[in-house]
Motif scaffolding. Structure first.
Motif, PDB file in Angstrom:
ATOM      1  N   THR A 498       0.818  -1.219   0.000  1.00  0.00           N
ATOM      2  CA  THR A 498       0.000   0.000   0.000  1.00  0.00           C
ATOM      3  C   THR A 498       0.846   1.262   0.000  1.00  0.00           C
ATOM      4  O   THR A 498       0.403   2.309  -0.475  1.00  0.00           O
ATOM      5  CB  THR A 498      -0.918   0.006   1.243  1.00  0.00           C
ATOM      6  OG1 THR A 498      -0.110  -0.181   2.407  1.00  0.00           O
ATOM      7  CG2 THR A 498      -1.971  -1.086   1.146  1.00  0.00           C
ATOM      8  N   LYS A 499       2.084   1.178   0.524  1.00  0.00           N
ATOM      9  CA  LYS A 499       2.914   2.374   0.611  1.00  0.00           C
ATOM     10  C   LYS A 499       4.191   2.293  -0.216  1.00  0.00           C
ATOM     11  O   LYS A 499       4.782   3.335  -0.537  1.00  0.00           O
ATOM     12  CB  LYS A 499       3.281   2.641   2.080  1.00  0.00           C
ATOM     13  CG  LYS A 499       2.084   2.927   2.986  1.00  0.00           C
ATOM     14  CD  LYS A 499       2.549   3.190   4.408  1.00  0.00           C
ATOM     15  CE  LYS A 499       1.361   3.486   5.319  1.00  0.00           C
ATOM     16  NZ  LYS A 499       1.793   3.760   6.719  1.00  0.00           N
ATOM     17  N   HIS A 500       4.642   1.079  -0.549  1.00  0.00           N
ATOM     18  CA  HIS A 500       5.927   0.932  -1.237  1.00  0.00           C
ATOM     19  C   HIS A 500       5.818  -0.099  -2.357  1.00  0.00           C
ATOM     20  O   HIS A 500       4.900  -0.941  -2.368  1.00  0.00           O
ATOM     21  CB  HIS A 500       7.030   0.518  -0.253  1.00  0.00           C
ATOM     22  CG  HIS A 500       7.382   1.592   0.737  1.00  0.00           C
ATOM     23  ND1 HIS A 500       6.659   1.788   1.881  1.00  0.00           N
ATOM     24  CD2 HIS A 500       8.388   2.526   0.737  1.00  0.00           C
ATOM     25  CE1 HIS A 500       7.164   2.793   2.576  1.00  0.00           C
ATOM     26  NE2 HIS A 500       8.231   3.252   1.894  1.00  0.00           N
ATOM     27  N   PHE A 501       6.804   0.009  -3.240  1.00  0.00           N
ATOM     28  CA  PHE A 501       6.926  -0.933  -4.362  1.00  0.00           C
ATOM     29  C   PHE A 501       8.355  -1.463  -4.350  1.00  0.00           C
ATOM     30  O   PHE A 501       9.318  -0.681  -4.435  1.00  0.00           O
ATOM     31  CB  PHE A 501       6.608  -0.222  -5.677  1.00  0.00           C
ATOM     32  CG  PHE A 501       6.611  -1.131  -6.871  1.00  0.00           C
ATOM     33  CD1 PHE A 501       5.594  -2.044  -7.083  1.00  0.00           C
ATOM     34  CD2 PHE A 501       7.653  -1.090  -7.790  1.00  0.00           C
ATOM     35  CE1 PHE A 501       5.598  -2.880  -8.182  1.00  0.00           C
ATOM     36  CE2 PHE A 501       7.673  -1.928  -8.897  1.00  0.00           C
ATOM     37  CZ  PHE A 501       6.636  -2.827  -9.080  1.00  0.00           C
ATOM     38  N   LEU A 502       8.518  -2.785  -4.217  1.00  0.00           N
ATOM     39  CA  LEU A 502       9.829  -3.409  -4.112  1.00  0.00           C
ATOM     40  C   LEU A 502      10.188  -4.059  -5.438  1.00  0.00           C
ATOM     41  O   LEU A 502       9.354  -4.744  -6.049  1.00  0.00           O
ATOM     42  CB  LEU A 502       9.852  -4.456  -2.997  1.00  0.00           C
ATOM     43  CG  LEU A 502       9.468  -3.989  -1.583  1.00  0.00           C
ATOM     44  CD1 LEU A 502       9.629  -5.142  -0.589  1.00  0.00           C
ATOM     45  CD2 LEU A 502      10.296  -2.792  -1.148  1.00  0.00           C
ATOM     46  N   ILE A 503      11.447  -3.854  -5.864  1.00  0.00           N
ATOM     47  CA  ILE A 503      11.962  -4.459  -7.096  1.00  0.00           C
ATOM     48  C   ILE A 503      13.180  -5.287  -6.718  1.00  0.00           C
ATOM     49  O   ILE A 503      14.149  -4.766  -6.138  1.00  0.00           O
ATOM     50  CB  ILE A 503      12.352  -3.387  -8.131  1.00  0.00           C
ATOM     51  CG1 ILE A 503      11.144  -2.485  -8.416  1.00  0.00           C
ATOM     52  CG2 ILE A 503      12.850  -4.035  -9.414  1.00  0.00           C
ATOM     53  CD1 ILE A 503      11.472  -1.322  -9.311  1.00  0.00           C
ATOM     54  N   LEU A 523       5.529   4.998  -2.934  1.00  0.00           N
ATOM     55  CA  LEU A 523       4.466   5.308  -3.882  1.00  0.00           C
ATOM     56  C   LEU A 523       4.012   6.758  -3.764  1.00  0.00           C
ATOM     57  O   LEU A 523       3.413   7.297  -4.702  1.00  0.00           O
ATOM     58  CB  LEU A 523       3.278   4.377  -3.647  1.00  0.00           C
ATOM     59  CG  LEU A 523       3.557   2.884  -3.895  1.00  0.00           C
ATOM     60  CD1 LEU A 523       2.314   2.066  -3.641  1.00  0.00           C
ATOM     61  CD2 LEU A 523       4.056   2.651  -5.312  1.00  0.00           C
ATOM     62  N   ILE A 524       4.289   7.387  -2.641  1.00  0.00           N
ATOM     63  CA  ILE A 524       3.900   8.788  -2.501  1.00  0.00           C
ATOM     64  C   ILE A 524       4.730   9.672  -3.429  1.00  0.00           C
ATOM     65  O   ILE A 524       4.255  10.665  -3.976  1.00  0.00           O
ATOM     66  CB  ILE A 524       4.052   9.236  -1.039  1.00  0.00           C
ATOM     67  CG1 ILE A 524       3.153   8.397  -0.130  1.00  0.00           C
ATOM     68  CG2 ILE A 524       3.719  10.717  -0.871  1.00  0.00           C
ATOM     69  CD1 ILE A 524       3.302   8.698   1.340  1.00  0.00           C
TER      70      ILE A 524
END
Length: 535
Positions: A498-503, A523-524
């Motif tokens: 909901t708050k971050h995107f991990l690669i 993501l903000i």
């Protein structure tokens, strides 16, 4: 005016004997005569109501008249000792005397003398005790009682007269009823010949009457049959049939659920507890508690609920279920703990299955005919669906329950409580599963990831994506989602929260590594740009 008194010698003798027997004081006193002012010694005996005076063999009738008859009979005297009798007691030259004053005019006082002061006091006290006023007081009391009794007698006479009049009226009514009964009997006697003629009536008439009786019975039965058939075909009857069928299905489902819990407890829980207590336990007691938790308590609860349902079915067609749900609702909170622990119990069970001894023992338990080929995981999943099943059953039951039904409000209350409990359980399960999922992802990343330790970080999805370099004016530009070491497309393992995107990149050994640059994106701070050009 003074009244005269008549007496004879018999009266005097009777009163003399009475004075001898009942006299309270006897002795000699000196009486002063009014004519000569001389003192003459007298022998006097005192009784309660008078005095007798003796001098030798002669009787002093004057004192007898005033002190005996005036005290015995109220109408012969007009004085009272206590009200009008005054005593003067003087002492002079050892001569002690006292005077008796009478309460009416025309009577001379009586002066008496004694030679001893103590004797004089005794005579005064004896005369006081012979007072006529006590008799007057008693007479007044008796007169009041007499008046009260007279009033009671008069009241009783009035009541008796009223009852007498009522009895006379009732006698008149009885006579009237008797005359009516006689008239009715005469009417019945006049009708008897017609009744006798019925026995001698024509056989054809009897047959006609019999046919009419059969027709009336047939029409009545047909009418009732029509009423019953109309009700059977009515929407209300159809709704009641569906409602009863839902109740019967609920009882069957509850019976099946209790049987499943019985198999879970008796075929798995209790044998594994015994195995954990052996010398070489294939599983520990903590693991058994983690896998089954409060399954045994849930079984006991539903056995009680099932017994109540069967007792209600025994009273069919009167089905009252609301009170059973009122008893069950406060105890359903034990499901919260079981549902919260469910995923963890399956994980512990999977870890225990890696032990060959435990896996072999578990397969033996699952081969029991009572399990019907079902695995332990299946039995552990059954309680997860019981609360939703109750909600669905109550929803269907309310759909076929009239609004004026006595159980309508109770069933609606039970449904609302179950829905609230289901929402709480769903939220708790979601939060627990989300935390466990985040921790599992964090353990798969070699470098670790601190942002996954945040409980507000909710997992959304994961998967493989192809990261491509962007092309601007035919030249290779900077990669948006991290730099590439090679100027070509690369596969990335991505996790969206909901708050971050991990690669992450996957190494040859299968381990995940975060990208050094752009591996964790907030993501903000990101902007999603959709490119529509085909190139």
């Amino acid at each position: 005016m003074q009244k005269s008194v008549r007496y004879n010698e018999g009266h005097a003798l009777y009163l003399a004997l009475l004075a001898r027997k009942e006299g309270t004081k006897r002795g000699y006193l000196s009486k002063k005569t009014a004519e000569t002012n001389r003192w003459h010694e007298k022998c006097i005996e005192s009784i309660l109501v008078g005095f007798f005076c003796w001098m030798g063999r002669f009787l002093c009738f004057v004192l007898f008249v005033w002190l005996v008859f005036c005290l015995f009979f109220e109408f012969y005297a007009t004085f009272s000792f206590k009200s009008f009798l005054t005593f003067f007691f003087l002492c002079s030259n050892l001569q002690h005397y006292f005077t008796v004053l009478f309460g009416h005019e025309g009577q001379k006082p009586l002066e008496l003398r004694c030679e001893d002061e103590v004797d004089g006091d005794e005579w005064v006290e004896a005369i006081h005790q012979a007072s006529y006023s006590d008799i007057l007081i008693e007479r007044e009391v008796l007169m009041q009682k007499y008046i009260h009794l007279v009033q009671i007698v008069e009241t009783e006479k009035v009541a008796a007269n009223q009852l007498r009049h009522q009895l006379e009226d009732q006698d008149t009514e009885i006579e009237r009823l008797k005359s009516e009964i006689v008239a009715l009997n005469k009417t019945k006697e006049k009708m008897r010949p017609y009744q006798g003629n019925q026995e001698d009536e024509d056989p054809d008439i009897k047959k006609i009457k019999k046919v009419q009786s059969f027709m009336r019975g047939w029409l009545c039965r047909r009418k009732w049959k029509t009423i019953v058939q109309d009700y059977i075909c009515s929407p209300h009857a159809e709704s009641m049939r569906k409602r009863n069928q839902i109740v019967f299905n609920m009882v069957e489902a509850e019976s099946e659920y209790v049987h499943q819990l019985y198999v879970l407890v008796n075929c798995f829980l209790r044998p594994l507890r015994m195995a954990a207590s052996s010398k070489k336990p294939p599983i520990s007691h903590d693991d058994v508690s983690s896998i089954f938790l409060n399954s045994e308590t849930i079984m006991f609860l539903h056995e009680i609920f099932h017994q109540g349902l069967k007792a209600r079915i025994a009273n069919w067609p009167t089905l009252i279920l609301a009170d059973l749900f009122d008893i069950l609702l406060p105890m359903l909170n034990i499901y919260q703990e079981f549902v919260r622990n469910h995923q963890y119990s399956l994980q512990v069970l999977a870890n225990c299955k890696q032990n060959r001894d435990f896996d072999k023992l578990l397969k033996q338990y699952e081969a029991n005919p009572a399990c019907e080929g079902r695995m332990l995981e299946t039995f552990l999943t059954y309680p997860m669906f019981q609360i939703p099943r109750y909600i669905i059953t109550l929803h269907e039951l309310l759909a076929h329950t009239p609004h004026e039904h006595v159980e309508r409000k109770s069933l609606e209350f039970a449904k609302s409580k179950l829905e609230e409990l289901s929402r709480v359980m769903h939220d708790e399960v979601s939060d627990t599963e989300n935390i466990r999922k985040n921790l599992a992802i964090e353990r798969t990343i070699v470098e670790g990831c601190d942002i996954l330790l945040d409980t507000s970080q909710t997992f959304i999805r994961q998967g493989s994506l192809i990261q491509v370099p962007s092309v601007e004016r035919g030249k290779l530009s900077k990669v948006r989602l991290g730099s590439l070491s090679l100027k070509k497309e690369g596969e990335r393992q991505c996790f969206l929260f909901t708050k971050h995107f991990l690669i992450c990149t996957r190494s040859s050994g299968g381990k995940l590594h975060l990208l050094k640059t752009g591996g964790v994106l907030s993501l903000i701070e990101c902007t999603l740009v959709e490119e529509t050009e085909a190139s």
